[in-house]
Motif scaffolding. Structure first.
Motif, PDB file in Angstrom:
ATOM      1  N   MET A 104       1.973  -8.251   0.207  1.00 24.77           N
ATOM      2  CA  MET A 104       2.513  -8.303   1.523  1.00 24.77           C
ATOM      3  C   MET A 104       2.432  -8.926   2.788  1.00 24.77           C
ATOM      4  N   THR A 105       0.930  -8.091   3.302  1.00 19.26           N
ATOM      5  CA  THR A 105       0.675  -8.504   4.158  1.00 19.26           C
ATOM      6  C   THR A 105      -0.505  -9.977   4.141  1.00 19.26           C
ATOM      7  N   HIS A 106      -0.542 -10.145   3.271  1.00 19.28           N
ATOM      8  CA  HIS A 106      -1.586 -11.504   2.771  1.00 19.28           C
ATOM      9  C   HIS A 106       0.256 -12.757   3.188  1.00 19.28           C
ATOM     10  N   ALA A 107       0.942 -12.404   2.499  1.00 17.98           N
ATOM     11  CA  ALA A 107       2.060 -13.701   2.730  1.00 17.98           C
ATOM     12  C   ALA A 107       2.007 -14.062   3.723  1.00 17.98           C
ATOM     13  N   ARG A 108       1.590 -13.174   4.966  1.00 14.40           N
ATOM     14  CA  ARG A 108       1.344 -13.482   6.457  1.00 14.40           C
ATOM     15  C   ARG A 108       2.986 -13.887   6.908  1.00 14.40           C
ATOM     16  N   PHE A 109       3.751 -12.230   7.067  1.00 17.14           N
ATOM     17  CA  PHE A 109       5.286 -12.879   8.307  1.00 17.14           C
ATOM     18  C   PHE A 109       4.643 -12.688   9.056  1.00 17.14           C
ATOM     19  N   ALA A 110       5.727 -12.379  10.390  1.00 18.04           N
ATOM     20  CA  ALA A 110       5.781 -13.526  10.791  1.00 18.04           C
ATOM     21  C   ALA A 110       6.272 -12.464  12.164  1.00 18.04           C
ATOM     22  N   THR A 111       7.495 -11.792  11.567  1.00 20.95           N
ATOM     23  CA  THR A 111       8.701 -11.029  11.786  1.00 20.95           C
ATOM     24  C   THR A 111       8.647  -9.454  11.393  1.00 20.95           C
ATOM     25  N   LEU A 112       7.820  -9.488   9.525  1.00 23.68           N
ATOM     26  CA  LEU A 112       7.411  -8.196   9.559  1.00 23.68           C
ATOM     27  C   LEU A 112       6.417  -7.525   9.100  1.00 23.68           C
ATOM     28  N   GLN A 113       6.050  -6.373   9.088  1.00 24.11           N
ATOM     29  CA  GLN A 113       5.041  -5.807   8.835  1.00 24.11           C
ATOM     30  C   GLN A 113       4.968  -4.498   8.209  1.00 24.11           C
ATOM     31  N   PHE A 114       3.564  -4.582   6.648  1.00 20.86           N
ATOM     32  CA  PHE A 114       3.369  -4.130   5.736  1.00 20.86           C
ATOM     33  C   PHE A 114       2.641  -2.758   6.276  1.00 20.86           C
ATOM     34  N   ASN A 115       2.508  -1.157   5.744  1.00 17.02           N
ATOM     35  CA  ASN A 115       1.626  -0.333   5.697  1.00 17.02           C
ATOM     36  C   ASN A 115       1.733   0.960   4.804  1.00 17.02           C
ATOM     37  N   ARG A 116       1.420   2.178   4.619  1.00 11.96           N
ATOM     38  CA  ARG A 116       1.448   3.147   3.945  1.00 11.96           C
ATOM     39  C   ARG A 116       1.442   4.171   4.389  1.00 11.96           C
ATOM     40  N   LEU A 117       2.582   4.490   3.223  1.00  9.73           N
ATOM     41  CA  LEU A 117       2.719   6.192   4.056  1.00  9.73           C
ATOM     42  C   LEU A 117       2.124   6.984   2.683  1.00  9.73           C
ATOM     43  N   VAL A 118       1.921   8.414   2.732  1.00 16.67           N
ATOM     44  CA  VAL A 118       2.096   9.266   1.737  1.00 16.67           C
ATOM     45  C   VAL A 118       2.485  10.488   2.005  1.00 16.67           C
ATOM     46  N   ALA A 119       2.820  11.075   1.335  1.00 18.73           N
ATOM     47  CA  ALA A 119       4.003  12.448   1.236  1.00 18.73           C
ATOM     48  C   ALA A 119       3.144  13.556   0.954  1.00 18.73           C
ATOM     49  N   ASN A 120       3.501  15.007   0.767  1.00 21.18           N
ATOM     50  CA  ASN A 120       2.388  15.987   0.071  1.00 21.18           C
ATOM     51  C   ASN A 120       0.845  15.868   0.563  1.00 21.18           C
ATOM     52  N   ALA A 121       0.264  14.930   1.156  1.00 22.84           N
ATOM     53  CA  ALA A 121      -1.050  15.178   0.571  1.00 22.84           C
ATOM     54  C   ALA A 121      -1.785  17.024   1.241  1.00 22.84           C
ATOM     55  N   GLU A 122      -1.073  17.592   1.750  1.00 24.98           N
ATOM     56  CA  GLU A 122      -1.184  18.875   2.873  1.00 24.98           C
ATOM     57  C   GLU A 122      -1.033  19.938   1.996  1.00 24.98           C
ATOM     58  N   ASN A 123       0.235  19.771   1.448  1.00 24.13           N
ATOM     59  CA  ASN A 123       0.358  21.331   0.128  1.00 24.13           C
ATOM     60  C   ASN A 123      -0.235  20.104  -1.022  1.00 24.13           C
ATOM     61  N   PRO A 124      -0.975  21.803  -1.600  1.00 29.27           N
ATOM     62  CA  PRO A 124      -1.629  21.808  -3.025  1.00 29.27           C
ATOM     63  C   PRO A 124      -0.863  22.262  -3.516  1.00 29.27           C
ATOM     64  N   PHE A 125       0.265  22.814  -3.964  1.00 32.48           N
ATOM     65  CA  PHE A 125       0.848  22.991  -5.301  1.00 32.48           C
ATOM     66  C   PHE A 125       2.381  21.808  -5.299  1.00 32.48           C
ATOM     67  N   LEU A 126       2.130  20.612  -4.433  1.00 35.86           N
ATOM     68  CA  LEU A 126       2.809  19.655  -4.726  1.00 35.86           C
ATOM     69  C   LEU A 126       1.773  17.950  -4.867  1.00 35.86           C
ATOM     70  N   LEU A 127       1.863  17.864  -5.941  1.00 32.35           N
ATOM     71  CA  LEU A 127       1.326  15.889  -6.280  1.00 32.35           C
ATOM     72  C   LEU A 127       1.204  15.250  -5.272  1.00 32.35           C
ATOM     73  N   GLU A 128       0.490  14.451  -4.722  1.00 31.80           N
ATOM     74  CA  GLU A 128       0.513  13.789  -2.965  1.00 31.80           C
ATOM     75  C   GLU A 128       1.245  12.543  -4.419  1.00 31.80           C
ATOM     76  N   HIS A 129       2.099  12.094  -3.315  1.00 33.30           N
ATOM     77  CA  HIS A 129       2.468  10.594  -3.766  1.00 33.30           C
ATOM     78  C   HIS A 129       2.336   9.223  -1.860  1.00 33.30           C
ATOM     79  N   SER A 130       2.039   7.616  -2.703  1.00 35.15           N
ATOM     80  CA  SER A 130       1.578   6.975  -2.026  1.00 35.15           C
ATOM     81  C   SER A 130       2.753   6.172  -1.897  1.00 35.15           C
ATOM     82  N   THR A 131       2.900   5.059  -1.362  1.00 41.67           N
ATOM     83  CA  THR A 131       3.567   3.921  -0.997  1.00 41.67           C
ATOM     84  C   THR A 131       3.798   2.962  -0.157  1.00 41.67           C
ATOM     85  N   ALA A 132       4.161   2.060  -0.465  1.00 43.99           N
ATOM     86  CA  ALA A 132       3.839   0.790   0.938  1.00 43.99           C
ATOM     87  C   ALA A 132       5.567   1.032   2.214  1.00 43.99           C
ATOM     88  N   VAL A 133       4.827   0.617   2.420  1.00 44.21           N
ATOM     89  CA  VAL A 133       6.443   0.458   3.883  1.00 44.21           C
ATOM     90  C   VAL A 133       6.307  -0.898   4.617  1.00 44.21           C
TER      91      VAL A 133
END
Length: 191
Positions: A104-133
């Protein structure tokens, strides 16, 4: 542990997990793309309508391309087990997140931007999950929309970050990680 024993344990885990995770949705419709386009356009007054339309089409197309590239034929957690056992090369959530963000970033949008998020990375009892935003350029990531085809076995799942209460998202760059098999925390440079 022998290779045979690892395979048996891994196969057992895959069978156990077969009922877990999201099931693939049906085929993508023009209405699906139009709903995402409208949501992207609503991210802010500065979002270009043509870019919102292009980003919606590209997000769905990229999810489908990655599903084929990763050879996803199972529920997400089963596919994960296959990747972790060496039966498949890619398809963990962070692969999806990184590859979608990159394309998505390589598609060069001028008015939108992209990044990544993560959840549960600091909780050893839950599965870590990643996504784009995706968010309006210059807007905080919390106002964005997640792009997460991992959940549904390769069909794009999207939602507003704040509405996605299944996960407590954080910006990937702000979260330390635990390397596999180690108790030491490092930075998140590689994922």
């Amino acid at each position: 542990m022998s290779t045979r024993r690892k395979f048996i344990l891994g196969a057992g885990a895959a069978l156990f997990l077969a009922g877990c995770g999201g099931e693939p949705k049906g085929p993508v419709t023009a209405q699906d793309v139009a709903r995402l386009e409208a949501a992207l356009l609503a991210l802010g007054p500065g979002v270009d309508p043509a870019e919102a339309a292009r980003a919606a089409r590209l997000a769905y197309a990229t999810a489908d391309e990655l599903r084929r590239e990763y050879d996803v034929t199972d529920a997400p957690l089963v596919h994960n087990a296959k990747v972790n056992m060496g039966m498949k090369e890619r398809g963990l959530c962070y692969h999806w997140a990184r590859d979608i963000q990159t394309r998505m970033t390589h598609a060069r949008f001028a008015t939108l931007q992209f990044n990544r998020l993560v959840a549960n990375a600091e909780n050893p009892f839950l599965l870590e999950h990643s996504t784009a935003v995706v968010m309006a350029r210059g807007a905080p990531w919390q106002s964005g929309i997640i792009l997460d085809p991992w959940r549904t076995g390769g069909v794009l799942h999207w939602d507003h970050v704040r509405a996605d209460t299944k996960y407590n998202w954080k910006l990937r760059a702000d979260v330390p990680i635990r390397p596999r098999g180690a108790g030491v925390v490092s930075t998140r440079a590689g994922q």
